[in-house]
Design a protein around this motif. Structure first.
Motif, short mmCIF file in Angstrom:
data_model
loop_
_atom_site.label_atom_id
_atom_site.label_comp_id
_atom_site.label_asym_id
_atom_site.label_seq_id
_atom_site.Cartn_x
_atom_site.Cartn_y
_atom_site.Cartn_z
N ALA A 1 0.81 -1.39 0.04
CA ALA A 1 -0.19 -0.16 0.29
C ALA A 1 0.81 1.36 -0.25
O ALA A 1 1.75 0.86 0.66
N LYS A 2 1.00 2.39 -1.17
CA LYS A 2 1.39 3.46 -0.74
C LYS A 2 1.00 4.27 0.97
O LYS A 2 -0.13 3.86 1.33
N ARG A 3 2.33 4.92 1.09
CA ARG A 3 1.98 5.55 2.34
C ARG A 3 1.50 6.73 1.48
O ARG A 3 1.35 7.35 1.26
N ASP A 4 0.54 6.90 3.25
CA ASP A 4 -0.26 8.36 3.29
C ASP A 4 1.05 9.36 3.84
O ASP A 4 0.88 9.48 5.25
N LYS A 5 1.01 10.51 3.26
CA LYS A 5 2.28 11.27 3.55
C LYS A 5 1.42 12.39 4.87
O LYS A 5 2.33 12.55 5.25
N LYS A 6 0.69 12.30 4.56
CA LYS A 6 -0.24 13.57 4.60
C LYS A 6 -0.57 12.68 6.27
O LYS A 6 -0.25 13.98 7.28
N ALA A 7 -0.37 12.01 6.86
CA ALA A 7 -1.10 11.10 7.73
C ALA A 7 0.00 10.94 8.10
O ALA A 7 0.26 11.34 9.78
N GLU A 8 0.71 10.36 7.71
CA GLU A 8 2.63 10.95 8.75
C GLU A 8 2.60 12.21 9.19
O GLU A 8 3.40 12.21 10.11
N ALA A 9 2.70 12.94 8.59
CA ALA A 9 3.14 13.75 8.94
C ALA A 9 2.13 14.83 9.96
O ALA A 9 2.69 15.22 10.45
N ALA A 10 1.13 14.47 9.68
CA ALA A 10 0.35 14.89 11.12
C ALA A 10 1.05 14.46 11.89
O ALA A 10 0.61 14.54 12.83
N ALA A 11 1.02 12.84 11.82
CA ALA A 11 0.74 12.28 13.11
C ALA A 11 2.61 12.53 14.04
O ALA A 11 3.36 13.01 14.87
N ALA A 12 3.85 12.97 12.74
CA ALA A 12 4.66 13.64 13.53
C ALA A 12 4.31 15.08 14.10
O ALA A 12 5.49 15.06 14.98
N ARG A 13 3.80 15.55 13.65
CA ARG A 13 3.45 16.66 13.79
C ARG A 13 2.59 17.19 14.85
O ARG A 13 3.50 17.56 16.03
N ALA A 14 1.87 15.29 15.26
CA ALA A 14 1.32 15.82 17.30
C ALA A 14 2.13 15.01 18.01
O ALA A 14 2.63 15.91 19.49
N THR A 15 3.52 14.47 17.50
CA THR A 15 4.72 13.41 18.08
C THR A 15 5.22 14.48 18.77
O THR A 15 5.19 15.03 20.04
N THR A 16 5.55 15.80 18.14
CA THR A 16 6.72 17.17 18.39
C THR A 16 4.64 18.13 18.82
O THR A 16 6.58 18.15 19.91
N ASP A 17 4.37 18.20 18.64
CA ASP A 17 3.92 19.47 19.07
C ASP A 17 3.54 18.56 20.74
O ASP A 17 3.31 19.90 22.07
N ALA A 18 3.44 17.30 20.60
CA ALA A 18 3.06 16.81 22.31
C ALA A 18 4.72 17.22 23.28
O ALA A 18 4.81 17.30 24.32
N ALA A 19 5.77 16.73 22.91
CA ALA A 19 7.11 17.04 23.03
C ALA A 19 7.31 18.73 23.76
O ALA A 19 7.42 18.67 24.87
N ARG A 20 6.92 19.01 22.25
CA ARG A 20 6.81 20.85 22.89
C ARG A 20 6.00 21.27 23.91
O ARG A 20 6.49 22.32 24.83
N LEU A 21 4.88 21.07 23.87
CA LEU A 21 3.95 21.27 24.97
C LEU A 21 4.25 21.26 26.82
O LEU A 21 4.42 21.48 27.51
N ALA A 22 5.12 19.81 26.64
CA ALA A 22 5.68 19.21 28.42
C ALA A 22 7.02 19.74 27.70
O ALA A 22 7.29 20.02 29.32
N HIS A 23 7.53 20.42 26.96
CA HIS A 23 8.66 21.05 27.26
C HIS A 23 8.51 22.73 27.75
O HIS A 23 8.99 23.44 28.68
N ILE A 24 7.49 23.54 27.59
CA ILE A 24 6.79 24.31 27.51
C ILE A 24 6.64 25.04 29.12
O ILE A 24 6.24 25.50 29.99
N GLU A 25 5.74 23.21 29.41
CA GLU A 25 4.93 23.53 30.59
C GLU A 25 6.00 22.79 31.88
O GLU A 25 5.98 23.29 33.04
N ARG A 26 7.18 22.04 31.61
CA ARG A 26 8.15 21.87 32.93
C ARG A 26 9.02 23.83 32.24
O ARG A 26 9.05 24.06 33.62
#
Length: 151
Positions: A87-112
Motif C-alpha cells: 500500500a502507498k504511504r499516506d504522507k499526509k497522515a505520516e506528517a500529521a502524526a509527526a506534527r502531533a508527536t512534536t507538538d506533544a513534546a514541545r507542550l511538555a517542554h513548555i509546561e516544564r
C-alpha cells in the motif's frame, strides 16, 4: 484455423488455437510462472479460459483474438502469481502524526519551563517591605521565601 475446440479440459472447457497460442505466449513471457510446477496447473484450474475467449472474441475488431485472450489470462494469472503491491504511504497522515508527536513534546517542554519559572519567581522575589524611615530593607534577607530546589 479450426472451427471447434482443439482441446477440451477435464472441466469441460474447450480451448481453440487462439487460447493455446495465448497460453504459450504467457509461458514464454513469464517462464518463472510456467516453471512453478504443480502450482501452474492448480491456478489454471481456477481460471475461466472460456470467459477469456468470449471477451477476446467481442474485442477482435480492436486487435487479434490471440492477444485478447492472452491479456485477459495475464490479468487472472498475475493476481494469483504475484503478491499485491504494498500500500502507498499516506504522507499526509505520516506528517500529521509527526506534527502531533512534536507538538506533544514541545507542550511538555513548555509546561516544564513554566513550572521552573514559577518556582524561581517564588525564590528570587525581593522583599517589597521598606521601612518608613529612609527606605532600607526591614531585614538583611532580600528573599521572601527560602528557595526550594527545582524539580
Amino acid at each position: 484455423m479450426a472451427n471447434g475446440p482443439v482441446f477440451v479440459s477435464p472441466a469441460g472447457q474447450g480451448f481453440d488455437v487462439f487460447a493455446i497460442y495465448a497460453i504459450s505466449d504467457i509461458m514464454v513471457a513469464y517462464p518463472k510462472w510456467a516453471d512453478s510446477g504443480l502450482r501452474w496447473f492448480e491456478i489454471f484450474d481456477r481460471v475461466d479460459i472460456a470467459a477469456a475467449q468470449r471477451q477476446a472474441k467481442l474485442n477482435r475488431d480492436v486487435g487479434p483474438q490471440r492477444y485478447g485472450v492472452a491479456s485477459v489470462l495475464f490479468n487472472e494469472l498475475r493476481r494469483q502469481f504475484e503478491p499485491p503491491a504494498p500500500a502507498k504511504r499516506d504522507k499526509k497522515a505520516e506528517a500529521a502524526a509527526a506534527r502531533a508527536t512534536t507538538d506533544a513534546a514541545r507542550l511538555a517542554h513548555i509546561e516544564r519551563r513554566i513550572d521552573l519559572g514559577a518556582s524561581w519567581r517564588r525564590c528570587a522575589m525581593p522583599r517589597q517591605i521598606i521601612s518608613a524611615s529612609g527606605g532600607l530593607f526591614a531585614s538583611n534577607s532580600i528573599f521572601t521565601t527560602p528557595c526550594s530546589s527545582p524539580r
